[in-house]
Design an enzyme around this catalytic site. Sequence first.
Site, PDB file in Angstrom:
ATOM      1  N   ASN A 135       3.366  -0.670  -7.238  1.00  0.00           N
ATOM      2  CA  ASN A 135       3.741  -0.757  -5.817  1.00  0.00           C
ATOM      3  C   ASN A 135       5.254  -0.702  -5.598  1.00  0.00           C
ATOM      4  O   ASN A 135       5.739  -0.995  -4.512  1.00  0.00           O
ATOM      5  CB  ASN A 135       3.167  -2.036  -5.188  1.00  0.00           C
ATOM      6  CG  ASN A 135       3.715  -3.310  -5.830  1.00  0.00           C
ATOM      7  OD1 ASN A 135       4.695  -3.274  -6.563  1.00  0.00           O
ATOM      8  ND2 ASN A 135       3.077  -4.440  -5.550  1.00  0.00           N
ATOM      9  N   GLU A 142       7.982  -8.143  -4.732  1.00  0.00           N
ATOM     10  CA  GLU A 142       6.838  -7.412  -4.199  1.00  0.00           C
ATOM     11  C   GLU A 142       7.182  -6.776  -2.846  1.00  0.00           C
ATOM     12  O   GLU A 142       8.154  -7.190  -2.190  1.00  0.00           O
ATOM     13  CB  GLU A 142       5.670  -8.386  -4.026  1.00  0.00           C
ATOM     14  CG  GLU A 142       5.153  -8.995  -5.335  1.00  0.00           C
ATOM     15  CD  GLU A 142       4.242  -8.054  -6.119  1.00  0.00           C
ATOM     16  OE1 GLU A 142       4.642  -6.902  -6.388  1.00  0.00           O
ATOM     17  OE2 GLU A 142       3.135  -8.468  -6.489  1.00  0.00           O
TER      18      GLU A 142
END
Length: 256
Positions: A135, A142
């Site tokens: 990702n 994140e």
Amino acid sequence: MRLVITKDYAQSARLTARHIAAAVKKKPEALLGFATGSTPIPAYAELVEMVKRGEADFTKAHTVNLDEYAGLPGSDPNSYRFFMDQHLFVPAGVNPANVTIPRGDAPDSHAELKRLREFSAAHRTDLQLLSIGVNGHIGFNEPADIFHDSYHLVALTQQTIQSNSRLFSSIAEVPTHAYTMGAGDIMRAHSIVFIATGDSKRQAMRAVLEDGPVTPEVQATILKFHPNCTLYLDAALVEGIAPGLFVQVEQAPKDA
Ligand code: F6R
């Protein structure tokens, strides 16, 4: 950004190891930032071989790690401390007194973050090794609405938990939170060396290398702003990616 296209992942690992070894040769007491995960393992193995051949010396080097699972003690085989001891610190002769890594089992997470942030504010990393998540995460930064400045505690996404569950006996055992260096800490490193491989990383690498937004939704895009970032990527990974004008592209020498 300097993109070195290699013939394969093994060559990327060799060149990454030589890049790190050259930094320590130039400055034996350098502060080196390290990453974990599967990708850097062959580069660490090469560094250990270089130490055995007398081509690298880490005895005076200082190290700092990007991240650690919250809740895991360094004695846990899934902890990043255990990983680093196994793959690099012990076989390469890194002095344990010179190692900084989040303590996953710290009893007080606020105190642990204070310790890490103070370390980061007082020491600028000479060379930071990075890899990338599917990702686009770097460290455990994140996808988010913001770039974090310094160490923080992060809730891992379901995708990261799923992807990292391959190393645990069941997905339920994967910690849900981690300590991670912030994108700001990463960007303050004097230089960055980056390695990635595999089709699953192509979409994230496209966001990093092609013209497009620098966005916290793909945290690694912030590297577009770093003045000294070298990426070793194999030809198979960069297939179909059109690097932007800000990327200086080179082919690795075939015999390197
Ligand atoms: C871990 C780290 C992560 C990994 C990423 C890729 O310290 O920095 O960003 O680099 O999760 O992991 P692998 O290499 O296992 O695909």
